[in-house]
Structures are given as C-alpha cells and as structure tokens.
Design an enzyme around this catalytic site. Structure first.
Site, short mmCIF file in Angstrom:
data_model
loop_
_atom_site.label_atom_id
_atom_site.label_comp_id
_atom_site.label_asym_id
_atom_site.label_seq_id
_atom_site.Cartn_x
_atom_site.Cartn_y
_atom_site.Cartn_z
N LYS A 57 -0.03 3.26 -3.01
CA LYS A 57 -1.20 4.14 -3.09
C LYS A 57 -0.85 5.59 -3.34
CE LYS A 57 -4.71 1.53 -0.53
NZ LYS A 57 -4.10 0.20 -0.53
N SER A 83 0.80 -1.23 0.00
CA SER A 83 0.00 0.00 0.00
C SER A 83 0.83 1.28 0.00
CB SER A 83 -0.98 0.01 1.18
OG SER A 83 -2.02 -0.91 0.93
N TYR A 86 -10.97 2.20 4.97
CA TYR A 86 -9.80 1.90 4.15
C TYR A 86 -10.12 0.72 3.24
CZ TYR A 86 -4.88 1.04 3.07
OH TYR A 86 -3.67 0.86 2.43
#
Length: 385
Positions: free
Chosen positions: A60, A57, A167
């Site tokens: 991201k 992540s 999330y």
C-alpha cells in the site's frame, strides 16, 4: 545485535512462527540482518533476507508513493473526486442495511475524494474485518479482493465518505487512479518511479521465473501445532495490479524503500519524493477521526482480532503512533503490515527503520505479536547499549 538473533530463533523453536527474517537500517545503510527457520517447513533450506515474501498490504505505501509522485507532477489532485479519474466509481453505493438476504443500497452523501482513498476514509472496507461485506460477497457471489478480478470494484461503501476510518480496498482503487493519471499500468508506474530508481530488482507484482527456489510458501498450523506449507497463492494472471496487496519482495529489497522514506524521499542520491511530501505522509491526515483501537475479525481463517490500542492516526499510507512506545518506536513513526504476517516501521526521530517477515495465516496471532514486540525492543535496546 546478537540479542535480536536470539529473539528470532526462540520464536521458531517455540513454533510461534514457521520461519522469520528481519532487517534494520538507518540513514547510512543496513545495520542488522538476521533470520531463523526453514524457507519451507520441514525442509532444510534456510529462510533469509533474500527470500521472497508476499508482502501483501506493505504494498500500500508503495502504491501510495506512486500516487504522490503523480501529485508532485501536477497530474493528480488529492482533493478531486475519485470519479473524475475513474468514472466507474460514480456507480459505487453505500450498503445501508439488509432486507433479509438482499443488500439495501443508497447513494453516498458526498463524492469520495482521492485523498479519502489514501487515508482509508472513503467508506470502502475489507471482508475480513466486516461481517456486512462477508454477507454481501455471499449474497452477490462476488469474490474477495484476493481473487484478482475486476468485479471486486463493485463492492459497496460501508459508510459515507469522510465519516469513519475503515480499512479497505481503497489502495486498489488508488492504483486505478495512478493508471488514469500516469498513462501506464500500475506495475510500470511502480517500476519506473520507485523500484527501478531504488535498485529494487527483487520486488514484483507477480512471481518471476526462477523465484520458486527463493520464495517461502504461505504456511498454516495444523491441529498438532506443526507448521506445513499450503497451496495458497495470489492470482498470477490478475485482471488488475493490486495496489493494496500485490507485491512480492525481499527484506533486503524493501529496506531500500524504507530507507528512502527515512531519508525524506531520497536514497543514496536518488530522490523518489520531495521532503515536504514525505513529511505530509508522516503527518495525521484524518483529522479528528482515529484508527480503531480494536477491530474484531469477520474471518478467523484470515485474521485474528486486531488491537492497535489508543492514540493512532493515519497519514498517507502509514499508521502513525502519536505517543512514544516505551522501549520501542518514537512518536510520529510510520508503519504498517501485510496479511500474511510481514511488518515494518520507519522512525524518523530515532533515525531507524526495520521490518520483520514470515508468511503464514491467520494474521496477528498473539504469539506472533509477542515476537514483533520482542524484536522491536531488542532493536532499540541494541541502539542504546
């Protein structure tokens, strides 16, 4: 900065992590590099700042940057409905409960916007922090997002858009938006707009030929407390490029991106974002909503409970602390992490950025969190000494 070396070595010697690499930069360059432990548990080859990690992540904020570049070009409106760029998003419904083992779905109360993807307020979630999504995937036979299959985009919302911070797979959808607005696939958008200009030649969405000797595996800890390499790997022939988790990188490569954020969108004369856009990324973009203080795990093999504590907001692709953390980052720092235990932060007030890397599961066990805190405290202590 020898105290940082001691922190890293002690964590490996104690068995808290299988290996660890760390790096620190400021606006002028890299000011610390260090590592401890083997690249592969039980082997002699050491891990280092040129080792390739699954940054998960930490992808991201890179994909978010690609989207913000489209905003600056005028091809993307953050306030527009997602469905205006990805018509298939109009089919996504809200999971509103269960009739036995059958999911009960309804239309959302409003159309989710691109900004809500960027800020994780669209209602989309992840299985590892949602028992409802675990149950939905089992009931429908849908794999989780790590499968690399387009079917993951059929996953429902867990709340109406704009009502909660959840999330989730928002940035994977955002990658689809980037493709629709840029006219190229996400890997090309990232390479042309970010990794290429910044000289990040060791950052890719798939393992490159020749990386086998420089990539650390995902490690798992046995019942006897020893670490061993697993066969866990991301899909190397995915049906889409995962803006939410797909990148591999090295500490030396990723620090270039961090330093570009620290430099207000510019690194060594190369600009990837305007200063005003970076300022917005480091500004609360979720209003009165907050990042959850504690998130229980729905899949203990993937993650422990995540306890951020109070006072956190979300900007554009970044977790923001609203208060100074004593002996650590200042208020207004932007940070995030990856599921296989990589972490980074950018502290514009102090003028530093740093990241710490290992590859193992599950995410954020207490002993690893203790290492990250000790590393950060040692970094700031070295700056004031």
């Amino acid at each position: 900065m020898s105290a940082i070396d001691d922190v890293l070595s002690a964590a490996v010697e104690a068995g808290d992590v299988p290996n660890v690499a760390a790096i620190v930069g400021d606006r002028n360059g890299v000011i610390y590099e260090g590592a401890a432990g083997p690249r592969v548990a039980g082997a002699a080859d050491p891990v280092g700042v040129d080792t390739h990690f699954r940054i998960m992540s930490m992808t991201k904020i890179v994909a978010t940057t690609a989207a913000l570049q489209q905003v600056e070009k005028g091809t993307l409106d953050l306030d527009a409905p997602i469905a205006s760029y990805c018509p298939e998003f109009a089919d996504v419904q809200v999971l509103d409960g269960w009739d036995g083992d059958t999911p009960r779905l309804r239309a959302p109360a409003s159309q989710a916007t691109v900004k809500q993807l960027v800020t994780h307020t669209s209602g989309l979630g992840y299985w590892f922090w949602s028992e409802d999504l675990v149950k939905w995937e089992a009931a429908t036979g849908t794999p989780n997002v790590l499968a690399g299959a387009n079917v993951i985009f059929t996953a429902p919302l867990l709340a109406d858009p704009g009502t909660r911070y959840i999330y989730g797979i928002n940035t994977d959808w955002l990658g689809k938006v980037v493709e629709a607005t840029s006219g190229v696939t996400l890997d090309v958008a990232v390479k042309d707009g970010i990794t290429g200009p910044l000289g990040m030649g060791e950052t890719e969405f798939q393992l490159r030929d020749g990386w086998s000797g420089s990539t650390t595996p995902v490690h798992l800890k046995g019942e006897d407390g020893t670490w061993a390499a697993s066969e866990i790997e991301l899909n190397q022939q995915p049906e889409y490029y995962a803006g939410g988790h797909g990148l591999y990188s090295t500490p030396r490569d990723y620090i270039k991106f961090q330093r570009a954020l620290l430099g207000g969108g510019e690194l060594d004369g190369t600009r990837i974002l305007q200063q005003s856009t970076v300022d917005a990324a480091f500004t609360n973009q979720i209003g009165d909503l907050s990042f959850p203080e504690a998130i229980p795990t729905a899949d203990p093999t993937s993650t422990h409970e995540f306890n951020a504590g109070p006072g956190y907001k979300w900007g554009y692709g970044l977790l923001l602390n609203t208060d100074d953390v004593p002996g650590m980052r200042r208020a207004g720092s932007g940070a995030w992490a990856g599921l296989c235990n990589t972490h980074f932060w950018v502290d514009p007030t102090t003028g530093i950025c740093a990241s710490i890397y290992s590859n193992f599961l599950p995410f954020v066990p207490p002993e690893a969190l203790a290492l990250y805190a000790s590393f950060e405290k040692a970094v700031y202590a070295s700056l004031s000494s």
